[in-house]
Write an enzyme that holds these catalytic residues in place. Sequence first.
Site, PDB file in Angstrom:
ATOM      1  N   SER A  99       0.710  -1.258   0.025  1.00 43.70           N
ATOM      2  CA  SER A  99      -0.091  -0.037   0.128  1.00 43.70           C
ATOM      3  C   SER A  99       0.752   1.342  -0.005  1.00 43.70           C
ATOM      4  O   SER A  99       0.147   2.304  -0.050  1.00 43.70           O
ATOM      5  CB  SER A  99      -0.791   0.083   1.360  1.00 43.70           C
ATOM      6  OG  SER A  99      -0.226  -0.350   2.360  1.00 43.70           O
ATOM      7  N   THR A 135      -1.800   3.373   4.246  1.00 40.25           N
ATOM      8  CA  THR A 135      -1.022   4.278   4.210  1.00 40.25           C
ATOM      9  C   THR A 135      -0.389   4.402   5.317  1.00 40.25           C
ATOM     10  O   THR A 135      -0.876   4.286   6.357  1.00 40.25           O
ATOM     11  CB  THR A 135      -1.805   5.592   4.052  1.00 40.25           C
ATOM     12  OG1 THR A 135      -2.659   5.597   2.698  1.00 40.25           O
ATOM     13  CG2 THR A 135      -1.032   6.993   4.033  1.00 40.25           C
ATOM     14  N   THR A 187       1.938   6.983   0.358  1.00 44.92           N
ATOM     15  CA  THR A 187       0.976   5.881  -0.075  1.00 44.92           C
ATOM     16  C   THR A 187       1.046   5.572  -1.333  1.00 44.92           C
ATOM     17  O   THR A 187       1.269   6.346  -2.513  1.00 44.92           O
ATOM     18  CB  THR A 187      -0.578   6.142   0.404  1.00 44.92           C
ATOM     19  OG1 THR A 187      -1.265   5.053  -0.021  1.00 44.92           O
ATOM     20  CG2 THR A 187      -0.868   7.249  -0.531  1.00 44.92           C
ATOM     21  N   ARG A 191      -6.244   9.299 -10.019  1.00 47.84           N
ATOM     22  CA  ARG A 191      -6.816   9.547  -8.617  1.00 47.84           C
ATOM     23  C   ARG A 191      -5.619  10.019  -7.878  1.00 47.84           C
ATOM     24  O   ARG A 191      -4.693   9.190  -7.823  1.00 47.84           O
ATOM     25  CB  ARG A 191      -7.494   8.505  -8.382  1.00 47.84           C
ATOM     26  CG  ARG A 191      -8.317   8.543  -6.793  1.00 47.84           C
ATOM     27  CD  ARG A 191      -7.544   7.934  -5.952  1.00 47.84           C
ATOM     28  NE  ARG A 191      -8.105   7.948  -4.525  1.00 47.84           N
ATOM     29  CZ  ARG A 191      -7.655   7.693  -3.421  1.00 47.84           C
ATOM     30  NH1 ARG A 191      -6.468   7.437  -3.252  1.00 47.84           N
ATOM     31  NH2 ARG A 191      -8.248   7.673  -2.233  1.00 47.84           N
ATOM     32  N   THR A 219      -4.986   7.840   7.723  1.00 48.64           N
ATOM     33  CA  THR A 219      -5.078   6.845   6.902  1.00 48.64           C
ATOM     34  C   THR A 219      -6.247   6.269   6.626  1.00 48.64           C
ATOM     35  O   THR A 219      -7.465   6.765   7.318  1.00 48.64           O
ATOM     36  CB  THR A 219      -4.385   5.598   7.484  1.00 48.64           C
ATOM     37  OG1 THR A 219      -4.255   4.388   6.676  1.00 48.64           O
ATOM     38  CG2 THR A 219      -4.842   5.015   8.717  1.00 48.64           C
ATOM     39  N   GLY A 220      -6.685   5.576   5.444  1.00 47.65           N
ATOM     40  CA  GLY A 220      -8.044   5.121   5.167  1.00 47.65           C
ATOM     41  C   GLY A 220      -8.646   5.957   4.244  1.00 47.65           C
ATOM     42  O   GLY A 220      -7.671   6.318   3.344  1.00 47.65           O
TER      43      GLY A 220
HETATM   44  N1  GLY Z   1      -5.396   7.625   2.433  1.00 42.43           N
HETATM   45  C1  GLY Z   1      -4.930   6.992   1.310  1.00 42.43           C
HETATM   46  C2  GLY Z   1      -5.774   7.295   0.030  1.00 42.43           C
HETATM   47  O1  GLY Z   1      -6.854   7.438  -0.090  1.00 42.43           O
HETATM   48  O2  GLY Z   1      -5.012   7.438  -0.991  1.00 42.43           O
END
Ligand code: GLY
Length: 328
Positions: free
Chosen positions: A85, A189, A207, A217, A240-241
Amino acid sequence: MVRVSRRNFLKFSAALSAAGGIVPLDSLFTASSAGAGSKPVVISTWNHGVAANDAAWRVLSGGGSSLDAVEAGVRISEGDPKVMSVGFGGLPDEDCTVTLDASIMGPNGNAGAVAFVQHYKHPISIARKVMEKTDHVMLVGEGAEEFARRQGFERRELLTEEARKRWLEWKAGMSEKDDWLAPAVNHDTIGMVALDSAGDLAGACTTSGLAFKIHGRVGDSPLIGAGMYVDNEVGAAAATGKGEAVIRTCGSFLVVEGMRDGLSPQKAIKRALERIIEWHGGGVDFQVAFVAVNRSGKTGALAIQKGFQYALARDGTNELIDSEYLLE
Ligand code: GLY
């Protein structure tokens, strides 16, 4: 010497309030989660945070700066192909391209970030160069890659065989009739915040973003104030998330502003997560979590959902801890 252990915290399910299943504020203010204030200290997200903290702690315990510590720390996750990740070995986007995002911020309020970077293993170090060698804050895509090349970073393939295999499996499960579907995988992340012996704060976040995301994105991690934020007079936070939820609420800035209002790191995170839950209609099915530290070295960590872990290093120990969470 750093050791790794695990503590299990209360789940607070019995304390869920009737209103929306959210835990009452005071029930979260436990001695363990609030942490005794001491320095140096470093806190980071997920189980790969343990190895990252280890590297950060080597810097901090030698009297080094929080800024050097967070960069050295998250580079471990970036360079580890088993961490799928972050960085090298990260899961690719829908076109099978690995694209990376990162941000770093120091005690003087300066910040650097890169987004949609391909072919470079350590976006956090490119972000630091943006911070220190330019008067810009953020570079993206080809511009960021050209900047990295000029700064002497080595270009390389980031897609590993294992990540390609996962992409093929994902692709095989898609139908031409499908719209783009977000797979049910965590966005693990690494976000890290640290307070050094001199009392200075820094943060880093890096990340490969949402697995199999639409090409182009960008999530919260490279956005100062969303994925990470530092105010040396107050505290630092990292997220994170689900990046989209964190971006919509300026999540890490919100946590730091909570600390500015006098809340502990734990309570400040809870207030920010409640905002995210409210913003998304009360019943959310995604994960967001924050880690935070204030100027006194008190730490906090909290998630919306079960399953988040964080790593906390202080006083020569480095523990992987099951986080408290808000919703069942
Ligand atoms: N939190 C990492 C992402 O959504 O890319």
